[in-house]
Design a protein around this motif. Sequence first.
Motif, PDB file in Angstrom:
ATOM      1  N   SER A   1       0.819  -1.213   0.000  1.00  0.00           N
ATOM      2  CA  SER A   1       0.000   0.000   0.000  1.00  0.00           C
ATOM      3  C   SER A   1       0.852   1.262   0.000  1.00  0.00           C
ATOM      4  O   SER A   1       0.527   2.243  -0.677  1.00  0.00           O
TER       5      SER A   1
ATOM      6  N   GLU B   1       1.056   4.132  -2.971  1.00  0.00           N
ATOM      7  CA  GLU B   1       0.816   5.556  -2.685  1.00  0.00           C
ATOM      8  C   GLU B   1       1.924   6.428  -3.256  1.00  0.00           C
ATOM      9  O   GLU B   1       1.669   7.514  -3.794  1.00  0.00           O
TER      10      GLU B   1
ATOM     11  N   GLN C   1      -3.938   4.449   0.263  1.00  0.00           N
ATOM     12  CA  GLN C   1      -4.783   3.252   0.249  1.00  0.00           C
ATOM     13  C   GLN C   1      -5.311   3.010   1.665  1.00  0.00           C
ATOM     14  O   GLN C   1      -4.557   2.638   2.562  1.00  0.00           O
ATOM     15  N   ARG C   2      -6.600   3.233   1.845  1.00  0.00           N
ATOM     16  CA  ARG C   2      -7.197   3.082   3.180  1.00  0.00           C
ATOM     17  C   ARG C   2      -7.808   1.707   3.382  1.00  0.00           C
ATOM     18  O   ARG C   2      -8.089   1.306   4.506  1.00  0.00           O
ATOM     19  N   GLU C   3      -8.049   0.977   2.315  1.00  0.00           N
ATOM     20  CA  GLU C   3      -8.636  -0.360   2.413  1.00  0.00           C
ATOM     21  C   GLU C   3      -7.578  -1.379   2.017  1.00  0.00           C
ATOM     22  O   GLU C   3      -7.141  -1.408   0.866  1.00  0.00           O
TER      23      GLU C   3
END
Length: 848
Positions: A150, A154, A161-163
């Motif tokens: 993640s 980014e 990326q939060r999920e």
Amino acid sequence: MTTTHEASPVADAGQPTARPGRLKVFLGAAPGVGKTYRMLDEAHRRAARGADVVAGFVECHRRRHTEEKLEGLEILPPAGQEYRGGRYTELDREALLARRPQVVLIDELAHTNVPGGGRHQKRWQDVEDILAAGIDVVTTLNIQHLESLSDVVEKITGVPQRETVPDEFVRRAHEVELVDIPPEGLRRRMAHGNIYPPERIDASLANYFRPGNLIALRELALLWLAGRVDEALHKYRTEHGIGDVWETRERVVVALTGGPEGETLIRRAARIAGRSAGGELLAVHIARSDGLAAGVSHAALAGQRALVEHLGGSYHSVVGDEVPTALVDFAMAENATQLVLGTSRRRRLERFLTGRGIGETVVALSEDIDVHMVTHERAGHGRLLPSRRRTLPTSRLIAGPVAGVVLPVLLTLGLDRMRGTLNLTSEALLFLVAVVCVACIGGVASALIAALTAALLLNYWFMPPIGEFTMSDPDSVLALVVFASVAATVAAAADRSLRLSRRAARATAEAETMSSLAGSIVRGDQTIPALLERTRETFGMDTVELAPEACDTDGATDPALVVAAGPEAFLVLRGRTLPSSERRVLAAFAAHVGAAVERARLAEAAAEVEPIKAADRLRTALLRAVSHDLRTPLAGALAAVSSLRNQEVEFSPEDRAELLASAEVSLNRLNRLVENLLDLSRLQAGALTLDLRATTLEEVLPAALDSLDLTPDGGPAVDVQNLESVPALQADPPLLERVLANLVGNAVRHAPAGRPVLVTASALAGRVDIRIADRGPGIAADDRERAFEPFQRLGDRDNTAGLGLGLALARGLTEAMDGTLTPEDTPGGGLTMVLSLPAATDVTAGRF
């Protein structure tokens, strides 16, 4: 590409099963590659084979082809959930567990559930419960949602990326199948409206779906899955006890000794690995467990390691006393297919005396691994026998032979007074102890002298007949011979142990010294002074200086040691005299100093060139503007004034007002241009600095658009999007306004009627990218750089019109503000100008 894990057989239909469900993941590099469509295709295949398949939760995103693929499958009604005034749909886990199908389709594994309803926080946790109930799950996932990647994603895309899903959960999947599509194919699919609705297409193509982003994401997906394939293969070989080499791909191991032939071997191994697609190069150095390696040059090993990494290989260091065994074990553990070794540096006589070498032993142990013996210029040119190095100080070299004579004599006098107390065996052992003591003092030569002296004294004083150098008893003769042999052997072993311990201590000291040297290089900004001071401390010198040329120290009252550190760089050391053993390490220090000097020179040269480059850019921009932009408004104002002064023509009040307005507009444009050019001239002369400050696009873009003569009816409009979501730029507002006006004006001039020019902005990695996209004819790739040259009218429909400030000046002004201006293709046809400038920091923007 698909990877599969073994699992227990499926129980008969209708029978309760204790096994957990199997997980299949369709992995994609980005949204829109077709994961959901492939998942639905898999569902139809399973249903056709008689499996009980239910669509638990499928996101079609209004894609017609995907919705059509969903037809014919049983769809589980979603569960509704109220949250903060809105109503959302989620997977109904409880209804699914009550329905208990054989296979369930669950889209978007990384989804975060709406709070409430007794659900887990993440959808993958719901999937974990479903698998534990014995239900097979088919799901989808994008590579950016893997937890370990993640942060990398980014950095590439600029989108946090939060999920995320833990990698370990995905690795436990029975099967992972990659859904792949080339980046250009995905962008075409996006441009045709097959992924997002029309209003999101242009912004997506200009931001997340840029070609570079898609290429990087695709590579991440391929590498992650390839690593999983390697893990599965290694696990299978381990579980089944397979030690044979499986030539799934070429893995070439090159053995390095630190000798001068290393670079030849590395290049040959790299060529061998490069002959097949996916070949790997691994370099290995076998280090003795006691830290000793005769003839090893650590400086050469460091250079060879750099060469290996430059060629795309990896470097490994393995500890092992038996070099051939350790080398073959390493190659087999890495599933290597080929081994590359250099032919022996030993001469024929030495090979005859010492037996077969490492290469021949490796060939005997290699089994399925092909071994390449590479000749080199050092083959057969090693020393006949190791040279005898003086490892003891002069005092011990003198004291050793003296002790070898005196110590046995003193022991004889002591034992003579104790005659009758000890037997012959005890007396011989005491003489043996004396020989070992002498070996510790003066080495093996002194120990041999002591052994001979002790044997003679033992024969004369303690073996019958006493007082004579004869022995009547055969047992006494045997005892004396054994004593002499044991004494010599023990002395040699003791001497070798001392030599090895000294060499080990020396090697440890050198390693610590070089490690400390490396640390001093990376610490602090003053690299060269730190290196010089470190050199002075390490070698205990009075002074260490860096000189541009070698100085002549012959006849000087204070002689100095001069060591070359590179071209026009010499280390001058004054103080004690360095032995040859320390000068080898000094050469490594000098090499580091030379590298630091060269880096400093390059940095200084770059710093001197940069102002010249900046001034040249501004000068070029100034000349282009004078030759193009001044003429157009001047001609317009002159024509209006000349018309008004014409006495032969009678103008109506409306015509007169129109001419005056035209003259005013032209003169205002001319005044603004002259002011900007004067500012650039002062900047070029160093009399004016750029007013770089936090500047928002809302501040400069409206003014830039107002300065353009945009056609209100029939001509292309300007569509501005996403300006509020980007941070402020670090720019000079008037210059940025001129650049934007020129770029938008150029795009409007080439855009067809009814097709608006799109202006968007996005932030990525500390910079703000402004994109001005048109749907015009575009510019061929070979002509793009020519468009930034003066007097170019590539694709202009009206060559009588002025070129404004010109693309050349726009690029010059952009680069003066530490920005870049590059052209790109507009998806679907046209040209996109990408203006990239540094983003202003929060402090600069005044947000605190």
